[in-house]
Design a protein around this motif. Structure first.
Motif, PDB file in Angstrom:
ATOM      1  N   THR A   1       0.807  -1.219   0.000  1.00 49.40           N
ATOM      2  CA  THR A   1       0.000   0.000   0.000  1.00 49.40           C
ATOM      3  C   THR A   1       0.842   1.270   0.000  1.00 49.40           C
ATOM      4  O   THR A   1       0.696   2.113  -0.866  1.00 49.40           O
ATOM      5  N   LEU A   2       1.745   1.359   0.968  1.00 51.56           N
ATOM      6  CA  LEU A   2       2.469   2.621   1.101  1.00 51.56           C
ATOM      7  C   LEU A   2       3.448   2.846  -0.049  1.00 51.56           C
ATOM      8  O   LEU A   2       3.547   3.943  -0.599  1.00 51.56           O
ATOM      9  N   LEU A   3       4.149   1.792  -0.421  1.00 53.63           N
ATOM     10  CA  LEU A   3       5.188   1.931  -1.433  1.00 53.63           C
ATOM     11  C   LEU A   3       4.626   2.426  -2.770  1.00 53.63           C
ATOM     12  O   LEU A   3       5.088   3.439  -3.304  1.00 53.63           O
ATOM     13  N   PRO A   4       3.636   1.735  -3.333  1.00 56.30           N
ATOM     14  CA  PRO A   4       3.080   2.247  -4.596  1.00 56.30           C
ATOM     15  C   PRO A   4       2.449   3.628  -4.442  1.00 56.30           C
ATOM     16  O   PRO A   4       2.503   4.436  -5.369  1.00 56.30           O
ATOM     17  N   THR A   5       1.864   3.891  -3.251  1.00 53.97           N
ATOM     18  CA  THR A   5       1.260   5.198  -3.054  1.00 53.97           C
ATOM     19  C   THR A   5       2.330   6.287  -3.106  1.00 53.97           C
ATOM     20  O   THR A   5       2.120   7.364  -3.656  1.00 53.97           O
ATOM     21  N   THR A   6       3.483   5.997  -2.522  1.00 53.24           N
ATOM     22  CA  THR A   6       4.547   6.998  -2.501  1.00 53.24           C
ATOM     23  C   THR A   6       5.151   7.190  -3.884  1.00 53.24           C
ATOM     24  O   THR A   6       5.349   8.317  -4.336  1.00 53.24           O
ATOM     25  N   LEU A   7       5.439   6.082  -4.557  1.00 54.64           N
ATOM     26  CA  LEU A   7       6.239   6.179  -5.770  1.00 54.64           C
ATOM     27  C   LEU A   7       5.425   6.296  -7.051  1.00 54.64           C
ATOM     28  O   LEU A   7       5.822   6.976  -7.987  1.00 54.64           O
ATOM     29  N   LEU A   8       4.291   5.608  -7.103  1.00 60.16           N
ATOM     30  CA  LEU A   8       3.613   5.461  -8.393  1.00 60.16           C
ATOM     31  C   LEU A   8       2.242   6.121  -8.475  1.00 60.16           C
ATOM     32  O   LEU A   8       1.511   5.917  -9.428  1.00 60.16           O
ATOM     33  N   SER A   9       1.881   6.900  -7.470  1.00 59.30           N
ATOM     34  CA  SER A   9       0.544   7.473  -7.498  1.00 59.30           C
ATOM     35  C   SER A   9       0.544   8.862  -8.117  1.00 59.30           C
ATOM     36  O   SER A   9      -0.496   9.448  -8.338  1.00 59.30           O
ATOM     37  N   GLY A  10       1.725   9.399  -8.379  1.00 55.19           N
ATOM     38  CA  GLY A  10       1.804  10.766  -8.880  1.00 55.19           C
ATOM     39  C   GLY A  10       1.662  11.774  -7.756  1.00 55.19           C
ATOM     40  O   GLY A  10       1.447  12.956  -7.990  1.00 55.19           O
ATOM     41  N   PHE A  11       1.791  11.298  -6.536  1.00 55.74           N
ATOM     42  CA  PHE A  11       1.609  12.182  -5.382  1.00 55.74           C
ATOM     43  C   PHE A  11       2.698  13.266  -5.342  1.00 55.74           C
ATOM     44  O   PHE A  11       2.415  14.429  -5.110  1.00 55.74           O
ATOM     45  N   ALA A  12       3.938  12.877  -5.643  1.00 59.28           N
ATOM     46  CA  ALA A  12       4.994  13.885  -5.712  1.00 59.28           C
ATOM     47  C   ALA A  12       5.718  13.854  -7.050  1.00 59.28           C
ATOM     48  O   ALA A  12       6.225  14.860  -7.512  1.00 59.28           O
ATOM     49  N   PHE A  13       5.738  12.672  -7.646  1.00 64.54           N
ATOM     50  CA  PHE A  13       6.468  12.511  -8.895  1.00 64.54           C
ATOM     51  C   PHE A  13       5.467  12.377 -10.036  1.00 64.54           C
ATOM     52  O   PHE A  13       4.772  11.371 -10.114  1.00 64.54           O
ATOM     53  N   PRO A  14       5.377  13.401 -10.897  1.00 64.83           N
ATOM     54  CA  PRO A  14       4.327  13.410 -11.922  1.00 64.83           C
ATOM     55  C   PRO A  14       4.392  12.162 -12.812  1.00 64.83           C
ATOM     56  O   PRO A  14       5.469  11.759 -13.253  1.00 64.83           O
ATOM     57  N   ILE A  15       3.220  11.541 -12.991  1.00 61.24           N
ATOM     58  CA  ILE A  15       3.160  10.296 -13.755  1.00 61.24           C
ATOM     59  C   ILE A  15       3.582  10.511 -15.203  1.00 61.24           C
ATOM     60  O   ILE A  15       4.254   9.675 -15.796  1.00 61.24           O
ATOM     61  N   ASP A  16       3.222  11.701 -15.778  1.00 62.92           N
ATOM     62  CA  ASP A  16       3.529  11.885 -17.197  1.00 62.92           C
ATOM     63  C   ASP A  16       5.016  12.089 -17.466  1.00 62.92           C
ATOM     64  O   ASP A  16       5.438  12.163 -18.611  1.00 62.92           O
ATOM     65  N   GLN A  17       5.799  12.177 -16.390  1.00 65.86           N
ATOM     66  CA  GLN A  17       7.246  12.269 -16.603  1.00 65.86           C
ATOM     67  C   GLN A  17       7.942  10.935 -16.382  1.00 65.86           C
ATOM     68  O   GLN A  17       9.158  10.836 -16.403  1.00 65.86           O
ATOM     69  N   MET A  18       7.124   9.887 -16.126  1.00 61.88           N
ATOM     70  CA  MET A  18       7.725   8.563 -15.910  1.00 61.88           C
ATOM     71  C   MET A  18       7.903   7.865 -17.254  1.00 61.88           C
ATOM     72  O   MET A  18       7.217   8.192 -18.221  1.00 61.88           O
ATOM     73  N   PRO A  19       8.799   6.886 -17.310  1.00 63.28           N
ATOM     74  CA  PRO A  19       8.942   6.101 -18.548  1.00 63.28           C
ATOM     75  C   PRO A  19       7.611   5.401 -18.873  1.00 63.28           C
ATOM     76  O   PRO A  19       6.881   5.038 -17.942  1.00 63.28           O
ATOM     77  N   PRO A  20       7.306   5.195 -20.149  1.00 67.24           N
ATOM     78  CA  PRO A  20       6.017   4.627 -20.552  1.00 67.24           C
ATOM     79  C   PRO A  20       5.671   3.325 -19.835  1.00 67.24           C
ATOM     80  O   PRO A  20       4.527   3.121 -19.423  1.00 67.24           O
ATOM     81  N   ALA A  21       6.658   2.443 -19.654  1.00 63.93           N
ATOM     82  CA  ALA A  21       6.386   1.160 -19.003  1.00 63.93           C
ATOM     83  C   ALA A  21       5.898   1.379 -17.574  1.00 63.93           C
ATOM     84  O   ALA A  21       4.945   0.744 -17.113  1.00 63.93           O
TER      85      ALA A  21
END
Ligand SMILES: Nc1ncnc2c1ncn2[C@@H]1O[C@H](COP(=O)(O)OP(=O)(O)OP(=O)(O)O)[C@@H](O)[C@H]1O
Ligand SMILES: [Mg+2]
Lengths: 378, 313
Positions: free
Chosen positions: A301-321
């Motif tokens: 729960t916490l890990l994906p929320t921190t890293l992959l939710s776009g909470f701080a790191f914008p999703i559209d700047q992540m690699p496509p995969a």
């Protein structure tokens, strides 16, 4: 399902939380710590960025413009140069991130054509900071030029509407003052929910196994449904309470705008809590050791929320995969919703897509959780 | 084995395996209303496994269990409303008070509040627990914990009571309280199945089932079991119990030796013939002893005698 038994389980659970310092700390102190930590600690803002200047005109006008840069809280002038070679060296050595170069014909062009330009050399190794720095620099120049024009037209006695000689090329929507805190804090609500929800509920069933209370419990007429609802209800209440706390903290302490309605926030938060508590409960039924359950709980729960939710790191700047992966991270939808509710004032109808995704998620988790617990020892 | 008339617990060909361990194998017995039925046997004999299956919290691999006319294997949830199970390990919440634990179990069985208080008052008094109602269960002594467990098990007035080693590690005073309550329950028609490691308690049971390696080896009243014990029992009182044991163990006609508090107990084939022989042997070895006398076997001695006789497993 009997309400008397459900209530008995809920009351028992509340008493146990109340008497367990660690549970209490997670429930009450964690939101506060997360807010402080993330509100102050993680800042994507550009403040007092070191810059250098190269004033090739050295006129009253150019000095006035550079004073504007100095006065702005976004920049600090650390050095002035008189040739391009020094300018490049300063950038290369990281002395400054941005150099403002005022051309020799700055005032001349401004008065002749009503248009002029300044050059900004940016160290773009940090994409994000560079973009923000350019934005701020533009804002400073825009501010300066409108002052110049107002003064000029006032001198000429003109009442003609003022046209800005240098139009700002970008405008930052919804987060006008570009406070990255405004961008981050709404997402912290999701983080707190995930943390509190997963941590506390992942222990609730494994605790009964570990302490040996399960054997007696399963010998009573209590049904798995009563047990699940009775156990999760207190944590649901704690989650909502923490959400209210986070909201108040965000608005009154950090001055984050809240433009949406409480109703939308309540509805979507309930959905998110259903998912998080359900996952915690599922883990707890699967793992009979408290430590293991808590760790897995944090992991999913916490890990994906921190890293992959776009909470701080914008999703559209992540690699496509990685972007593709975020679609299965349920927190992604909640973070999207939170930001929209806080900053754009979106209502339930504006958010049908992420809300639908969360409803589907919550449905699946609830279905699995309701079937997860068997009243048997083997 | 005499067949009980008013059967309340009926177990037939019960079996349960854990991987490579046959924890319970082909166990059958029947318990009549008002009995205190004892399950005895050494560690790992399968007592707890039988209890769990009776309580409906563990599914047997095969066999039938009928409790109070309810098929426990087919419908454990219905059976749970009529029986009470006290696990071997303390199963109440140590971070809840005595009262809170009782309330929790009463609520799970949906006992009306007034009725609950009516029942709990006398039970607390009978177990001398009235003064500790607001104490956390974790802060009770071992004996009081077990009495609290019994009170919680009794709030819904079960017809069948399943107790797995309820008095292990309990002080003598609490044990006496405990058994007083059991006797009064029995008078009220409650059927009790109890496992115990204390063989003096086993003797208080109406009938006993002797389990060994998952199999039921003997099932009868304590008195009849003792009568079936092969040979006779001699008690040797001595301060040098170990020396006595070592010197008599290999003698002719000696079938088993057990250390007890004040000496040793020796199972022999014929007491009249062997007593003088033992006396001579001890005197020859220079071991001092106070007396050698014929003794009434206790259930403890049955382990030595009966289990030794049975087929090796
Ligand atoms: N859940 C389990 N998983 C694997 N093996 C088990 C399990 N429960 C019991 N056993 C094994 O089954 C056998 C019978 O165990 P059981 O607990 O029923 O004995 P017991 O007579 O209650 O012993 P004790 O006097 O120590 O309480 C033992 O060999 C035990 O190791
Ligand atoms: Mg046992």
């Amino acid at each position: 399902m009997r309400s008397r038994r459900l209530q008995a389980v809920a009351v028992k659970e509340v008493l146990q939380i109340w008497r367990d310092p660690i549970s209490l700390m997670i429930a009450l102190l964690m939101p506060f710590m997360q807010m402080i930590l993330l509100g102050y600690g993680v800042s994507l803002d550009v403040k007092h960025l070191p810059i250098c200047v190269f004033d090739r005109e050295a006129s009253q006008n150019s000095q006035a413009l550079l004073k504007r840069f100095q006065a702005s809280e976004y920049f600090s002038i650390v050095a002035g140069f008189d040739n391009y070679r020094d300018v490049t060296r300063a950038l290369d050595r990281g002395l400054c991130r941005l150099v403002v170069v005022v051309p020799t014909d700055f005032t001349e062009r401004l008065t002749d054509t009503g248009r002029s330009a300044v050059q900004a050399l940016v160290d773009a190794t940090d994409d994000n900071t560079a973009n923000i720095a350019i934005g701020y620099a533009q804002a400073v120049v825009t501010g300066f030029s409108s002052t110049v024009l107002i003064e000029a037209s006032a001198l000429a006695g003109s009442t003609v509407a003022v046209l800005q000689p240098i139009a700002a090329q970008s405008r930052v929507w919804f987060n006008e003052d570009l406070e990255s805190r405004n961008f981050i804090i709404p997402g912290v609500v999701a983080l707190v929910m995930a943390l509190v929800g997963a941590q506390l509920t992942s222990l609730t069933i494994s605790r009964e196994w570990e302490r040996g209370t399960m054997e007696l419990l399963v010998s009573t007429p209590v049904t798995p449904m009563e047990l699940m609802l009775g156990k999760l209800l207190p944590y649901f209440a704690i989650g909502l309470l923490d959400a209210v706390f986070c909201l108040a903290f965000a608005v009154f302490w950090f001055d984050v705008p809240f433009r949406g309605t409480l109703m939308t926030l309540f509805f979507t938060t309930s959905l998110f809590l259903t998912v998080v508590l359900g996952i915690g409960y599922l883990i707890s039924t699967g793992i009979r050791r408290q430590v293991g359950a808590a760790q897995i709980g944090l992991l999913v729960t916490l890990l994906p929320t921190t890293l992959l939710s776009g909470f701080a790191f914008p999703i559209d700047q992540m690699p496509p995969a990685v972007q593709a992966v975020t679609y299965i991270v349920f927190a992604r939808y909640y973070v999207t919703i939170l930001k929209a509710v806080f900053l754009k004032g979106s209502g339930i109808l504006d958010l049908t897509a992420p809300i639908l995704a969360m409803i589907i998620y919550a449905g699946i988790i609830a279905f699995l959780a309701a079937r997860a617990f068997r009243k048997r020892l083997d | 084995m005499n067949a009980p008339t008013d059967v309340r617990v009926d177990v037939e060909a019960l079996a349960k395996r854990f991987d490579d361990v046959a924890a319970v194998e082909d166990v059958s017995f029947a318990v009549a209303q008002g009995e205190i039925f004892g399950l005895v046997g050494p560690d790992g004999a399968g007592k707890t496994t039988v209890m769990r299956m009776l309580a409906g919290v563990m599914r047997p691999d095969s066999g039938h269990i009928v409790v109070d006319k309810i098929d426990v294997v087919a419908d454990p949830e219905r059976a749970k409303r009529h029986l009470s199970y006290m696990p071997q390990r303390f199963g109440l919440y140590e971070d809840l008070t005595v009262d809170e634990n009782i309330r929790f179990y009463a609520d799970l069985f949906e006992i009306p509040r007034g009725l609950r208080d009516e029942r709990v008052g006398p039970l607390l008094a009978a177990s001398n627990m009235g003064a500790f109602r607001r104490r956390l269960a974790g802060q009770l002594s071992g004996g009081m914990k077990q009495k609290l467990g019994l009170i919680c098990a009794l709030v819904h007035t079960p017809k069948i009571l399943l107790l797995d080693e309820p008095t292990t590690g309990v002080d003598p005073v609490s044990r006496r309280d405990f058994w007083r309550i059991l006797y009064s329950l029995r008078e009220g028609g409650v059927t009790i199945v109890i496992s115990t490691a204390y063989l003096d308690e086993a003797e208080r049971c109406t009938r006993l089932a002797l389990l060994h390696h998952g199999r039921l080896r003997y099932c009868d009243t304590p008195r009849r079991l003792k009568e079936r014990m092969p040979g006779a029992l001699l008690a040797i009182a001595s301060a040098e119990a170990r020396a006595v044991r070592d010197s008599v163990a290999g003698l002719e006609g000696v079938k088993g030796v057990l250390l007890v508090g004040d000496g040793v107990r020796v199972v022999v084939d014929d007491d009249a013939r062997r007593a003088p022989e033992l006396r001579r042997a001890l005197e020859a070895a220079g071991i001092s002893f106070a007396s050698i006398a014929r003794a009434e076997p206790t259930v403890e001695d049955l382990f030595v005698g009966l289990l030794r006789e049975g087929p090796a497993s």
